[in-house]
Motif scaffolding. Sequence first.
Motif, PDB file in Angstrom:
ATOM      1  N   ARG A 172       0.833  -1.214   0.000  1.00 41.05           N
ATOM      2  CA  ARG A 172       0.000   0.000   0.000  1.00 41.05           C
ATOM      3  C   ARG A 172       0.864   1.259   0.000  1.00 41.05           C
ATOM      4  O   ARG A 172       0.541   2.241  -0.678  1.00 41.05           O
ATOM      5  CB  ARG A 172      -0.939  -0.013   1.200  1.00 41.05           C
ATOM      6  N   MET A 173       1.945   1.248   0.769  1.00 41.01           N
ATOM      7  CA  MET A 173       2.841   2.403   0.769  1.00 41.01           C
ATOM      8  C   MET A 173       3.435   2.630  -0.613  1.00 41.01           C
ATOM      9  O   MET A 173       3.544   3.767  -1.086  1.00 41.01           O
ATOM     10  CB  MET A 173       3.962   2.206   1.793  1.00 41.01           C
ATOM     11  N   LEU A 174       3.813   1.545  -1.269  1.00 40.44           N
ATOM     12  CA  LEU A 174       4.389   1.664  -2.603  1.00 40.44           C
ATOM     13  C   LEU A 174       3.363   2.177  -3.606  1.00 40.44           C
ATOM     14  O   LEU A 174       3.632   3.090  -4.388  1.00 40.44           O
ATOM     15  CB  LEU A 174       4.946   0.306  -3.049  1.00 40.44           C
ATOM     16  N   GLU A 175       2.167   1.612  -3.570  1.00 35.83           N
ATOM     17  CA  GLU A 175       1.146   1.985  -4.553  1.00 35.83           C
ATOM     18  C   GLU A 175       0.699   3.435  -4.401  1.00 35.83           C
ATOM     19  O   GLU A 175       0.354   4.092  -5.392  1.00 35.83           O
ATOM     20  CB  GLU A 175      -0.054   1.048  -4.432  1.00 35.83           C
ATOM     21  N   THR A 176       0.685   3.961  -3.183  1.00 40.24           N
ATOM     22  CA  THR A 176       0.210   5.331  -2.951  1.00 40.24           C
ATOM     23  C   THR A 176       1.353   6.327  -2.800  1.00 40.24           C
ATOM     24  O   THR A 176       1.098   7.528  -2.617  1.00 40.24           O
ATOM     25  CB  THR A 176      -0.671   5.383  -1.689  1.00 40.24           C
ATOM     26  N   ARG A 178       5.253   8.212  -3.792  1.00 39.33           N
ATOM     27  CA  ARG A 178       5.645   9.185  -4.812  1.00 39.33           C
ATOM     28  C   ARG A 178       6.475   8.595  -5.953  1.00 39.33           C
ATOM     29  O   ARG A 178       6.857   9.316  -6.876  1.00 39.33           O
ATOM     30  CB  ARG A 178       6.435  10.317  -4.163  1.00 39.33           C
ATOM     31  N   TYR A 179       6.777   7.305  -5.909  1.00 44.02           N
ATOM     32  CA  TYR A 179       7.529   6.714  -7.006  1.00 44.02           C
ATOM     33  C   TYR A 179       6.753   6.847  -8.312  1.00 44.02           C
ATOM     34  O   TYR A 179       5.517   6.723  -8.323  1.00 44.02           O
ATOM     35  CB  TYR A 179       7.785   5.229  -6.737  1.00 44.02           C
ATOM     36  N   PRO A 180       7.443   7.045  -9.427  1.00 43.31           N
ATOM     37  CA  PRO A 180       6.750   7.063 -10.719  1.00 43.31           C
ATOM     38  C   PRO A 180       6.159   5.689 -11.037  1.00 43.31           C
ATOM     39  O   PRO A 180       6.622   4.660 -10.527  1.00 43.31           O
ATOM     40  CB  PRO A 180       7.847   7.438 -11.712  1.00 43.31           C
ATOM     41  N   TYR A 181       5.166   5.709 -11.911  1.00 45.45           N
ATOM     42  CA  TYR A 181       4.421   4.486 -12.202  1.00 45.45           C
ATOM     43  C   TYR A 181       5.327   3.356 -12.679  1.00 45.45           C
ATOM     44  O   TYR A 181       5.189   2.211 -12.240  1.00 45.45           O
ATOM     45  CB  TYR A 181       3.353   4.783 -13.260  1.00 45.45           C
ATOM     46  N   TYR A 182       6.272   3.668 -13.577  1.00 44.21           N
ATOM     47  CA  TYR A 182       7.126   2.610 -14.136  1.00 44.21           C
ATOM     48  C   TYR A 182       7.946   1.935 -13.047  1.00 44.21           C
ATOM     49  O   TYR A 182       8.189   0.723 -13.091  1.00 44.21           O
ATOM     50  CB  TYR A 182       8.037   3.171 -15.222  1.00 44.21           C
ATOM     51  N   LEU A 183       8.390   2.721 -12.043  1.00 45.90           N
ATOM     52  CA  LEU A 183       9.198   2.154 -10.966  1.00 45.90           C
ATOM     53  C   LEU A 183       8.339   1.307 -10.039  1.00 45.90           C
ATOM     54  O   LEU A 183       8.776   0.250  -9.570  1.00 45.90           O
ATOM     55  CB  LEU A 183       9.889   3.281 -10.196  1.00 45.90           C
TER      56      LEU A 183
END
Length: 265
Positions: A172-176, A178-183
């Motif tokens: 959940r932290m990853l999905e929400t 600030r990383y760009p979508y591709y990452l």
Amino acid sequence: MRMMSIASGSSGNCIYIGSDNTHILIDDGISRKRVLEGLNGIGLDISDISAVFVTHEHSDHIDGLGVLLRKNPIPVYASDGTIRGMKNYGKMKDVDEALFHPIEADSDIQIQDLTIHSFHVYHDANQPFAYTVKSDEKRMGVITDLGHYDDYVVENLQGMNSLLIESNHDIRMLETGRYPYYLKRRILGDNGHLSNEASGRLLNSLLNDKMEHVLLGHLSHENNYAQLAYETVRLEVNLGENEYKADDFDIKVANREKPSELIEI
């Protein structure tokens, strides 16, 4: 046998494993100063290290290796693909090529009284490996940087006494975050990194009567917290369909900034 995480995280990794007589490192993505400080803390010097085994050529696993090898010419073992990647890494310039020893997956390398077993993992690198180390029927393993696991990975990690296992991110932290979508897609993909939940499920398939210590490693700085990884993995173990519970063995989280306690089996 002994194990210590000198550093483990998305910003740099270096793991010590040894016996009374023989000592190796797995990866070196941190400064030589930090490696020496970690070894000195358990009464060792860099001159005691017989070999470095490299999992893959990403910078958080090899960034400090060039400086280390130029000052201390230690044999390096890795897959042929990883060695090619290391030679193309800028900080590996002027390292003596004679130090590099290509090894195959599913092979055993004998370094004095340590037997190091290599096997393939699923990550977006040239030819990534994980390693187990055996001495006097005691076994330790280091498995990070894999997007998924299968029966082959599980089979190679059976019978461990101690294990450092990736618990990279909270989904959940990853999905929400600030990383760009591709990452995000890369990390969540089959050749990315294990989530806390996946780490716990993998651990469930590896628990045995000999298991004493587990280190959760390679935590993301942006997408995880030590306490969250710890509690999530414990919950997965306790909900697992086996006879073991999280209190049956020691679980700790490896720190990215400082060495862990020395694990002794």
